[in-house]
Design an enzyme around this catalytic site. Sequence first.
Site, PDB file in Angstrom:
ATOM      1  N   ARG A 101       3.738   0.609  12.958  1.00 51.56           N
ATOM      2  CA  ARG A 101       3.495  -0.741  12.448  1.00 51.56           C
ATOM      3  C   ARG A 101       3.588  -0.711  10.930  1.00 51.56           C
ATOM      4  NH1 ARG A 101      -2.124  -3.903  11.631  1.00 51.56           N
ATOM      5  NH2 ARG A 101      -1.125  -5.667  10.634  1.00 51.56           N
ATOM      6  N   TYR A 160     -13.205  -1.943  12.368  1.00 52.00           N
ATOM      7  CA  TYR A 160     -13.627  -0.821  11.518  1.00 52.00           C
ATOM      8  C   TYR A 160     -15.129  -0.570  11.539  1.00 52.00           C
ATOM      9  CZ  TYR A 160      -9.007  -0.813   9.308  1.00 52.00           C
ATOM     10  OH  TYR A 160      -7.665  -0.718   9.068  1.00 52.00           O
ATOM     11  N   ASN A 186      -1.515 -10.630   8.734  1.00 52.01           N
ATOM     12  CA  ASN A 186      -2.569  -9.647   8.908  1.00 52.01           C
ATOM     13  C   ASN A 186      -3.852 -10.105   8.226  1.00 52.01           C
ATOM     14  OD1 ASN A 186      -3.415  -6.783   9.635  1.00 52.01           O
ATOM     15  ND2 ASN A 186      -3.932  -6.852   7.456  1.00 52.01           N
ATOM     16  N   GLU A 187      -4.947 -10.025   8.936  1.00 56.24           N
ATOM     17  CA  GLU A 187      -6.277 -10.161   8.352  1.00 56.24           C
ATOM     18  C   GLU A 187      -6.503 -11.393   7.500  1.00 56.24           C
ATOM     19  OE1 GLU A 187      -8.004  -6.698   6.753  1.00 56.24           O
ATOM     20  OE2 GLU A 187      -8.067  -5.959   8.790  1.00 56.24           O
ATOM     21  N   GLU A 219      -5.437  -2.209  14.262  1.00 52.26           N
ATOM     22  CA  GLU A 219      -5.922  -1.247  13.256  1.00 52.26           C
ATOM     23  C   GLU A 219      -7.283  -0.710  13.673  1.00 52.26           C
ATOM     24  OE1 GLU A 219      -6.175  -2.711   9.197  1.00 52.26           O
ATOM     25  OE2 GLU A 219      -4.185  -3.618   9.345  1.00 52.26           O
ATOM     26  N   GLN A 254       0.803  -1.221   0.000  1.00 47.88           N
ATOM     27  CA  GLN A 254       0.000   0.000   0.000  1.00 47.88           C
ATOM     28  C   GLN A 254       0.839   1.276   0.000  1.00 47.88           C
ATOM     29  OE1 GLN A 254      -2.699  -1.777   3.253  1.00 47.88           O
ATOM     30  NE2 GLN A 254      -4.122  -0.568   2.044  1.00 47.88           N
ATOM     31  N   HIS A 301       1.296  -9.134   4.871  1.00 45.34           N
ATOM     32  CA  HIS A 301       0.095  -8.302   4.738  1.00 45.34           C
ATOM     33  C   HIS A 301      -0.360  -8.362   3.271  1.00 45.34           C
ATOM     34  CE1 HIS A 301      -2.173  -4.701   6.641  1.00 45.34           C
ATOM     35  NE2 HIS A 301      -2.723  -4.891   5.462  1.00 45.34           N
ATOM     36  N   HIS A 359      -1.588  -5.072 -12.974  1.00 43.26           N
ATOM     37  CA  HIS A 359      -1.030  -4.968 -14.329  1.00 43.26           C
ATOM     38  C   HIS A 359      -1.833  -5.764 -15.355  1.00 43.26           C
ATOM     39  CE1 HIS A 359       2.949  -3.902 -12.159  1.00 43.26           C
ATOM     40  NE2 HIS A 359       2.225  -2.829 -12.412  1.00 43.26           N
ATOM     41  N   ASP A 382       2.207   0.847  -8.076  1.00 44.08           N
ATOM     42  CA  ASP A 382       3.560   0.882  -8.660  1.00 44.08           C
ATOM     43  C   ASP A 382       4.451   1.904  -7.945  1.00 44.08           C
ATOM     44  OD1 ASP A 382       2.660  -0.971 -10.461  1.00 44.08           O
ATOM     45  OD2 ASP A 382       2.859   0.295 -12.239  1.00 44.08           O
ATOM     46  N   ASN A 433      -8.190  -5.855  14.642  1.00 41.04           N
ATOM     47  CA  ASN A 433      -8.518  -4.739  13.750  1.00 41.04           C
ATOM     48  C   ASN A 433     -10.031  -4.524  13.831  1.00 41.04           C
ATOM     49  OD1 ASN A 433      -5.864  -5.154  13.002  1.00 41.04           O
ATOM     50  ND2 ASN A 433      -6.301  -5.630  10.867  1.00 41.04           N
TER      51      ASN A 433
HETATM   52  C1  PNW Z   1      -7.845  -3.672   6.425  1.00 39.55           C
HETATM   53  N1  PNW Z   1     -13.545  -5.983   7.651  1.00 39.55           N
HETATM   54  O1  PNW Z   1      -8.764  -4.335   5.581  1.00 39.55           O
HETATM   55  C2  PNW Z   1      -6.439  -3.918   5.936  1.00 39.55           C
HETATM   56  O2  PNW Z   1      -5.626  -4.519   6.928  1.00 39.55           O
HETATM   57  C3  PNW Z   1      -5.762  -2.711   5.427  1.00 39.55           C
HETATM   58  O3  PNW Z   1      -4.718  -3.074   4.580  1.00 39.55           O
HETATM   59  C4  PNW Z   1      -6.783  -1.830   4.755  1.00 39.55           C
HETATM   60  O4  PNW Z   1      -6.216  -0.787   4.051  1.00 39.55           O
HETATM   61  C5  PNW Z   1      -7.717  -1.332   5.828  1.00 39.55           C
HETATM   62  O5  PNW Z   1      -8.233  -2.373   6.601  1.00 39.55           O
HETATM   63  C6  PNW Z   1      -8.858  -0.509   5.276  1.00 39.55           C
HETATM   64  O6  PNW Z   1      -9.609  -1.248   4.377  1.00 39.55           O
HETATM   65  C7  PNW Z   1      -9.988  -4.698   6.127  1.00 39.55           C
HETATM   66  O7  PNW Z   1     -13.867  -7.182   7.442  1.00 39.55           O
HETATM   67  C8  PNW Z   1     -10.405  -5.981   5.902  1.00 39.55           C
HETATM   68  O8  PNW Z   1     -14.271  -5.163   8.316  1.00 39.55           O
HETATM   69  C9  PNW Z   1     -11.579  -6.428   6.433  1.00 39.55           C
HETATM   70  C10 PNW Z   1     -12.356  -5.558   7.159  1.00 39.55           C
HETATM   71  C11 PNW Z   1     -11.954  -4.276   7.397  1.00 39.55           C
HETATM   72  C12 PNW Z   1     -10.772  -3.849   6.873  1.00 39.55           C
END
Ligand code: PNW
Length: 483
Positions: free
Chosen positions: A84, A316, A173-174, A386, A26, A129, A46, A59, A314
């Site tokens: 991180r 969100y 990660n994730e 996160e 990223q 990641h 690509h 890129d 994480n």
């Molecule tokens: C994360 N969800 O993705 C990633 O770790 C990051 O690379 C990304 O940029 C960031 O969050 C924002 O999108 C996610 O299931 C994957 O809620 C899944 C979820 C949230 C974020």
Amino acid sequence: LCSVAYGSNLTFPPGFKFGAASASYQVEGAWNVSDKGESIWDRLVHTKPEAIMDLTNGDVTCDSYHLWERDIEMATELGLHFYRFSLSWPRLMPTGFSNKISEDGQKYYNNLIDGLLDKGIEPLVTIFHWDLPQSLQDLGGWMNPLIVDWFEDYARVVFSLFADRVKTWVSINEPVSICDYVYNTGGMAPPIFEPHVAPYVCTKHVLLAHAKAWRIYDEEFRPMYNGEISLAIPLIWHEALSAEHEELAELLRENIAGRYSHPVYSKEGGWPPSLEKHLEEVGKRKGFNKSVLPPFTKEEIDLIRGTYDYYGMNFYTSRLVRKARPGESIGAWPMNGAPDFDAAFEKDPSWVAGYSSWFYVTPEYFRPQIMWLKEKYGDLKFLITENGISTGPGLDDRMRVEYYRDHLKELLLAIHEDGVNVVGFTAWTLMDNFEWNDGLGSKFGLYEVNFTSPQRTRTPRASAHYYKSIIDTHSIPKTIYEN
Ligand code: PNW
């Protein structure tokens, strides 16, 4: 700024740490410099540029491969306790295997680690990641059980190179992104659509790979360096739309949190029993005559169980869930629905939307999510790996300021009222970057990045100033929008 504006219950415990996060694909750019190998994201952008909403790619993105000194400067400006970032597997090991380790790759990460330490900022390193070497994808990637050995080799290389200075690690990660999101949509990297068994097979391999990395660290490196390593697990809170859907909501929590946590964090190990039972029925219903969830052997259960030093979480957003109506079409898990569970998702009309289509602001479920984990797996040490929001452009990002304020308030309630042991918080993300399929248009940064300037100029947003004031006061001060 007046500190402790809301009283002492808005103060963080002594020793609580604040950081910000990024990920190699990223931010780094320099996708083909020196001997770097191709990653699955390089290949996707690509060969299928239309997979990215605004047709951008990684890129160059923030060009952190060249501008890492500015990144350290920003971390210093914010007063971060830790930064991180993730390692690019194909940058460090161009073939994907441990037969070749890139000099330039090592140099880049050594510079970053040493530069952070010089400023008193702890490097918190994510080993993987999402940017898998394409060479390994060509051999099946996370579908090939041998990936467990390949990841083990990669992890050993990484620990040998950096564990003398890096004390906190995230193995993978994730898993939800790389296993569920990928194979249920077919539009991410790798662009493979196989929603029936692939997500579950991938989960098993990710957990085994993590466990191997943890055990290598535990046996070969911890005695010397005494650090910590765990997964970072992304959680979407599933709230029942009404009481009649509560059992379904709980099953979905087991599918997102439990599937990745129970094998590692529960006393007995293995898959969550309710999920195991459900996915056996799904397998039969789909004509497999067995579960879509691959079983663990006793040895595998023991290998994975207990492989943690903290819980990396994480957070969100959230979803409201209800049983689907007969014949209703159900969107892809994890964002839009859960076909294997006959579950449809809704949003509460009061939820504010972020820029990303999947984003709704739901701080009220941050604390219940943490409590759910504490109730299931005991009094763990939590690190929020996160948390953050996507917006459009602009420096006056009131939404982001309020997002952090409201989530941190909930976190403090979890700490002070529920007695949860939370040791740190990580903002996603330090600066705007390549937001996967949403491209460069979706902004998650504390710093704005000008992607058309050669220097990729980074400018602090209102949220950067606010985050700094949180760190400086070790509390949640009033925002500039309140009086
Ligand atoms: C994360 N969800 O993705 C990633 O770790 C990051 O690379 C990304 O940029 C960031 O969050 C924002 O999108 C996610 O299931 C994957 O809620 C899944 C979820 C949230 C974020």
